[in-house]
Each structure stands twice: as C-alpha cells, then as structure tokens.
Design an enzyme around this catalytic site. Structure first.
Site, PDB file in Angstrom:
ATOM      1  N   TRP A  16       0.842  -1.205   0.000  1.00 30.30           N
ATOM      2  CA  TRP A  16       0.000   0.000   0.000  1.00 30.30           C
ATOM      3  C   TRP A  16       0.877   1.256   0.000  1.00 30.30           C
ATOM      4  CZ3 TRP A  16      -0.593   4.477   2.682  1.00 30.30           C
ATOM      5  CH2 TRP A  16      -1.747   5.221   2.406  1.00 30.30           C
ATOM      6  N   TYR A  62       1.063   3.995  -2.975  1.00 30.54           N
ATOM      7  CA  TYR A  62       0.649   5.381  -2.748  1.00 30.54           C
ATOM      8  C   TYR A  62       1.773   6.346  -3.109  1.00 30.54           C
ATOM      9  CZ  TYR A  62      -1.632   9.334  -0.447  1.00 30.54           C
ATOM     10  OH  TYR A  62      -2.230  10.543  -0.181  1.00 30.54           O
ATOM     11  N   ASP A 121      -6.656  -1.192  -0.158  1.00 31.57           N
ATOM     12  CA  ASP A 121      -7.021   0.135   0.329  1.00 31.57           C
ATOM     13  C   ASP A 121      -8.466   0.124   0.832  1.00 31.57           C
ATOM     14  OD1 ASP A 121      -6.269   3.235   0.129  1.00 31.57           O
ATOM     15  OD2 ASP A 121      -8.352   2.973  -0.486  1.00 31.57           O
TER      16      ASP A 121
END
Length: 502
Positions: free
Chosen positions: A425, A429, A445
């Site tokens: 994640w 990002y 997410d």
C-alpha cells in the site's frame, strides 16, 4: 493520429490537443496550438509538429495570439514509462539547465547519443532544443510580469549568455526582449526585484475539478509547510518549496476559470522559476487529459456514473517526492488528520525554518538526510514505524531509492518494497503521488474497498480501468467520502509491515 485527423482538430479548434501537437503555418511562418482562434489555414499550407522545439527548428515562430508556449504539457509524458517519457519529465523539471545533457543521460542510464537520437526521432528535436523552448517561455513570463532588468532575466531563465538569450527570444517571438516587454505593460503588481514574487497562470485542460483538488490538499495541509485559506470557490493554497538554488513560497488560487489557475511564486533565486512551476503543475495534476480519462472510465457500467458525476476529477501529485514518501509512512494505519498532525510535529522538530515566517508558513519540510539520523522521539507512533521512517529517509538520502521526476517507476517501487516497514500500500501510494503515475490501484485500500462495494464491483474490475486506475481510485474515494487509508496490518509479523500498529 494522422495529419488529416490533426487538421480536423485544428478546424474544430479542439482544446484537447493543445500541447499534444503543434500546427505550423508555412505561409505566415508561425506555429500555433490546435485551438488557436485565428482563421483556419488551408490544409496545403499546414504542417504538424510533435513539439514546439520541432516547429522552431523548422524556422517558425510562436503565434502571438494563442501563445503555444503556454499550453499544458502532453498527458502522454505522465503516462509513459519509457526513456522519452522519463526524459521529458526531467527536462520540464530543469535538469538540462542545471546538469546539462550529460546529467540528463546519466540519470536515465543511457549515453548522450542515445538520448538525443530517441528524443529527435519522436519529438523532432533534441534535449537542448527542448530545454531552450522552455527557457524562452520562462523569459517571456519574467519579461511580462516583472520589472527585473533584461540581463538578470537572461540568467534567471537558464541561458548561459545574454547573446544566447537575445537570439532565442528573437527566433521564438520575432522581436527583441525589450520589444516583447513593451507589448505587455508591466502590471502594478509586477515585482521590482528578486524575491518579491512572480505572477503567472498555470494552464490546464477543461474540465478541471478545482474544488475537489483544493479540498484534497486542505485536508492534508501540513502545519508550517502548507495552508489553505478562504471559502470554497475562492480558496488559496500556499506552501513552502525547497528548490535547487534556494527556498520558495508558492500561492495558487482556486478561482481561475478559463483553463488556468492564478499562481504567484516568491523565490529566493529566480533560477528556480521553471522548477517551481513544474512542481506546482505536478501537485495540481495540470497536464492530465480529463477527456481521455472520461472516455476510458465513463463507459464502465459500474464506475461510469461516478465519472460522469465528477467531470475533471484529478489525481494530485506532489510538490516534493521525498516529502510525499515520508508522509506516506507517517500515514500508515492512521487517519488523514492524525497523519497531518504527525507531519506537523516532524516539521517543527526537524524542518529548516524560513528566514522569516510568511503567514502560517514557517518551515521547509525536513530533508531525508536529517531524518535518517533523527531519534524521532517527538512522534507518537510505534517504534517499528520510526525505524521504517529512518530507513526510508536513509534510502532517499543515499540514492538507494530514486524518486525524481524521471525515475523508473517499476524500479522505484521494487526498491521501496525492499525496505523494512514499506508494504504494497505504501509503495503504491508513493508511486501514485510522488511519481505521478496515473495507473496505480493500491491493494487492500479501505476506501477503494468501500467504494467498490458501493458500486457493486470487485477488485478484478480495476484491471479494465487501465491506464487510468489512479483516477478511478480517486472516484471511489470521493464516492464514499473516505480518505485514502492503508489496510490493517496482519496479526503475524511480516518484514514489510508494522504488526505493533493497531
């Protein structure tokens, strides 16, 4: 596109193609953007060029009416991950001005000859010519918005000599620098000296969801580094910038309209103007092609209603990729508000103070080298996350992880995943925001999961949203009014997670 299709775009004055190609009119000796309001030239008198540099190389000058040097950049360079795409992002950031073609080639991992050959083959001009067009645009902005002496503008624009500056302006605009300045009387707000501010307009393609972008940035504004003031519709975003030659403060207004956002840059050194402009363009995602995104995502039976309901939704990038990477780690397993507070605490403890506060802006965000050796005791977070933050900072400082505008995105993501405490994640990002990748869908997410449930779709549908999955993700977040939030850490220890976090 073939030339006949391009000519139809010119006949219809289609703004979607501004910056994608340029129209050269052989009878007048000028080149224009496709949406130029002038009378459409005859087809036999028109040639098309992939870049402004290629048009100038053919002996054409910029149109005074449509100002093709001020168009948004091609969205293609944001999407492409090959050498040409990476090179264009770095040239826009001013790498050629600061480090020369040799520095550009070194960053790309190719020889100077290979870089020149590939850029010339695709864009009709090499890196020097492409950078020269950018310098000319910077010079025009300074000539028409400041009262600085012409000689100072020449070097602030990145030219090596006044003669080169004069020759380039004459070739580009068919007039001398002083004549160019005389055509646009310096406005009252024009600054008399360096550091006072440069007023300009940041072009973008319509539609543009300014309200969504400003709300997104306001929710994440780091105290001391960023602030958003005013009411929706008239908000002002301000932030500090650490630039190659000094510091700066950028100010962008929401109420531009007409295909641009008003911006004012206060710079300690005007040589940083080009870099500062490009960083704000990346932060506000101004080079995106919203119609291409809508064409791809709007037809999806699940996502389509969201896309049509929020035209022009953008995927904000980052003004400083290293800062964004650090903030991504601070945001692991906490709310947006908590991550913002942690970033403010970090800035107050380790950020470099401005020479004088500028409103609520007081510091530059801490540099990676500083954080790599910092105890970080001020941060209320698990020790494992402190270690992850120091590890990331050290990797950024020593070049193990490269996040500059021309970085290879796949290599950067793999380098991030190799660091302890950085999971999929966080790496995704960072790739989406720090590297401006338009095609990211971070696994697990929470906001995306809730959004998928709301529209009745599964994660497998995301594959059909390529190459604009980052925009699809923002639509899902917007649909559930849920900020981006990483998945909960597994209960069993893992090399890339922080299991101590609740």
């Amino acid at each position: 596109m073939d030339d006949d299709t391009r000519y139809e775009a010119v006949r219809s004055r289609d703004e979607r193609f501004d910056g994608v190609f340029f129209t050269g009119v052989l009878t007048t000796g000028i080149y224009c953007r496709p949406s130029c309001p002038a009378v459409t030239p005859l087809r036999r008198n028109v040639r098309f060029f992939p870049s402004a540099a290629a048009a100038q190389r053919a002996g054409l000058r910029a149109c005074r009416r449509c100002r093709p040097d001020a168009v948004p950049g091609s969205a293609e360079w944001n999407a492409r991950a090959d050498v040409v795409g990476r090179a264009m992002r770095m040239i826009a950031d001013g790498v050629v001005d600061r480090e020369g073609v040799e520095g550009l080639a070194r960053r790309l991992g190719y020889s100077v000859r290979q870089v020149r050959r590939q850029l010339t083959a695709e864009l009709g001009a090499g890196p020097v010519a492409l950078a020269r067009v950018q310098r000319a645009h910077t010079a025009r902005v300074l000539l028409q918005t400041t009262a600085l002496p012409v000689t100072r503008i020449a070097f602030a624009s990145g030219f090596a000599s006044v003669r080169q500056f004069n020759d380039t302006v004459r070739e580009t605009y068919a007039c001398t620098p002083r004549e160019l300045r005389a055509r646009t009387r310096v406005r009252p707000e024009a600054v008399p000296a360096e550091g006072g501010g440069v007023a300009l307009r940041l072009a973008h393609r319509e539609p543009y969801d300014a309200a969504g972008v400003f709300a997104f940035l306001a929710a994440r504004a780091v105290p001391g580094v960023e602030e958003v003031t005013g009411e929706p519709g008239g908000r002002v975003y301000r932030r500090t910038l650490a630039l190659p030659h000094g510091h700066g403060v950028a100010e962008v207004r929401e109420d531009g309209g007409g295909g641009w956002l008003p911006c004012r840059l206060h710079l300690a050194d005007l040589r940083d103007l080009t870099t500062a402009v490009q960083r704000m363009r990346r932060l506000f995602d101004l080079d995106a092609d919203p119609r291409a995104v809508t064409d791809r995502l709007g037809g999806d039976p699940h996502l389509g209603p969201l896309v049509r309901g929020r035209p022009g939704l953008r995927s904000p990038g980052a003004a400083d990729p290293h800062e964004q990477a650090v903030r991504a780690v601070l945001g692991q397993q906490v709310t947006v508000g908590a991550a913002r507070a942690l970033a403010g605490t970090l800035t107050a403890a380790y950020g470099k103070p401005l020479p004088a506060p500028d409103g609520a802006l007081t510091h530059l965000f801490p540099e990676p080298a500083t954080l790599a050796e910092a105890p970080l005791d001020e941060l209320r977070m698990p020790d494992a996350r402190r270690r992850a933050l120091r590890t990331l900072a050290a990797a950024l400082a020593d070049g193990t992880v490269v996040l500059d505008p021309g970085a290879d995105r796949d290599e950067a993501e793999q380098a991030l995943l190799a660091l302890r405490g950085i999971g999929p994640w966080t790496a995704g990002y960072i790739r989406m925001r720090a590297l401006g990748d338009p095609d990211v869908f971070p696994p697990g997410d929470a906001g995306a999961r809730h959004g998928l449930e709301r529209i009745g779709a599964g994660t497998e549908h995301a594959e059909g949203w390529r190459p604009w999955r980052s925009y699809a993700l923002h639509h899902l977040w917007s649909a559930v009014a849920c900020p981006p939030h990483p998945p909960r850490a597994p209960r069993t220890p893992s090399r890339h997670t922080t299991p101590e976090t609740p």
